[in-house]
Design an enzyme around this catalytic site. Structure first.
Site, PDB file in Angstrom:
ATOM      1  N   SER A 192       0.856  -1.252  -0.092  1.00 34.87           N
ATOM      2  CA  SER A 192       0.119   0.049  -0.015  1.00 34.87           C
ATOM      3  C   SER A 192       0.916   1.212  -0.105  1.00 34.87           C
ATOM      4  CB  SER A 192      -0.832   0.091   1.341  1.00 34.87           C
ATOM      5  OG  SER A 192      -1.439   1.035   1.407  1.00 34.87           O
ATOM      6  N   LYS A 235     -13.564  -3.995   2.277  1.00 32.17           N
ATOM      7  CA  LYS A 235     -14.382  -2.941   1.952  1.00 32.17           C
ATOM      8  C   LYS A 235     -15.720  -3.213   2.141  1.00 32.17           C
ATOM      9  CE  LYS A 235     -11.058  -0.404  -1.186  1.00 32.17           C
ATOM     10  NZ  LYS A 235     -11.238   0.232  -2.493  1.00 32.17           N
TER      11      LYS A 235
END
Ligand code: ATR
Length: 278
Positions: free
Chosen positions: A19, A70
């Protein structure tokens, strides 16, 4: 008076080591003089609930939530924004006392990159979206709000494309088809790759007929070298082939704004992140 306590933020995902969010948020913090720390938090799906609650209990202020959490995170929030609810996914958490507020900044991130950075005209545009998974679900509402002529969702499995088109057709012109049923008409102004094929190193038979010399091709995925979709688009004559680096930075800027009330400048950060890209 300074208390010496630094506000804590982070990104939770699995895996998450790749990330770029910590770098982006540290650059935003430097740029805007915000005193905060931002951590990389690798959390397996089975540990998600504990890890999120623990982060809040120990004074954490906010989290970004990324793949694969998510959708799952939606059931842990006390309240969420309309854009998170429309997307069926949350990528930003704000800890407020015992409450956890969920938002989704991916859609607005894409819209800012397309409209402000790249200069795509979405009003009356014909848009083709490849893929019908979570990523597509998150971008259809914001794209519809821009007033396109038509959104076509094309997918390998037609049932998923059909279900998404039906879900969103109450809000605007959305239809579905298989990859092989995508033709040269309508002339597509924008093709968005929202499949996860490239991430898995796969190159599906993307519909070459859909590319017109003025078509902008946009891959939600990004890499230090062109993604398979980005290469395909460039080789087949797209006007522009763009990877999702701008969306990444813009969604981060919106999260930063939600947390800190300050809007960082995205252009210098995007430039810094992509300086070594082939
Ligand atoms: P995400 O949340 O990233 O959208 P997802 O919900 O698993 O992930 O959806 C992945 C999407 O990529 C789906 O549209 C999937 O197509 P299917 O619905 O037919 O599975 C698409 N996809 C992944 N690998 C693909 C491949 N090799 N060829 C074509 N489509 C692919």
């Amino acid at each position: 008076m300074a208390t010496g306590i630094v506000d804590r933020y982070g990104v939770m995902g699995y895996p998450v080591s790749h990330s770029r969010s910590p770098v982006i948020h540290r650059l935003f913090a430097l740029q805007t003089n915000q005193n905060l720390q931002y951590e990389l938090l690798q959390v397996a799906p089975a540990q998600l609930e504990n890890a999120v609650l623990q982060f809040g209990r120990t004074g954490g202020k906010g989290l970004n939530i990324t793949v694969p959490h998510k959708s799952e995170i939606v059931r842990l929030v006390s309240d969420m924004s309309d854009r998170a609810s429309n997307a069926g996914a949350v990528n930003t958490l704000v800890f407020r006392g015992n409450e956890i507020y969920g938002d989704n900044t991916d859609g607005v991130g894409l819209m800012r990159d397309l409209q402000a950075n790249i200069g795509v005209q979405l009003k009356d545009a014909n848009i083709l979206i490849l893929g019908a998974g979570g990523a597509t679900r998150g971008i259809v509402s914001p794209l519809l709000e821009a007033g396109p002529e038509m959104i076509v969702i094309a997918n390998r499995s037609i049932s998923k494309a059909r279900a998404l088109a039906e879900h969103f057709s109450a809000s605007g012109p959305v239809v579905s088809c298989r990859f092989e049923d995508v033709h040269s008409l309508p002339i597509y102004d924008l093709i968005i790759n929202a499949t996860s094929a490239g991430i898995k190193g796969e190159t599906p038979p993307y519909p070459t007929d859909a590319i017109h010399p003025h078509t902008v091709c946009y891959d939600l995925s990004y890499g230090l070298t062109p993604t398979p979709f980005a290469s395909w688009a460039a080789q087949n004559g797209a006007a522009r082939s763009v990877m999702g680096w701008g969306m990444l930075v813009e969604q981060a800027a919106e999260s930063f704004y939600i947390w800190r009330g300050v809007r960082p400048e995205t252009k210098p950060v995007l430039k810094q992140l992509t300086v070594n890209i082939a």
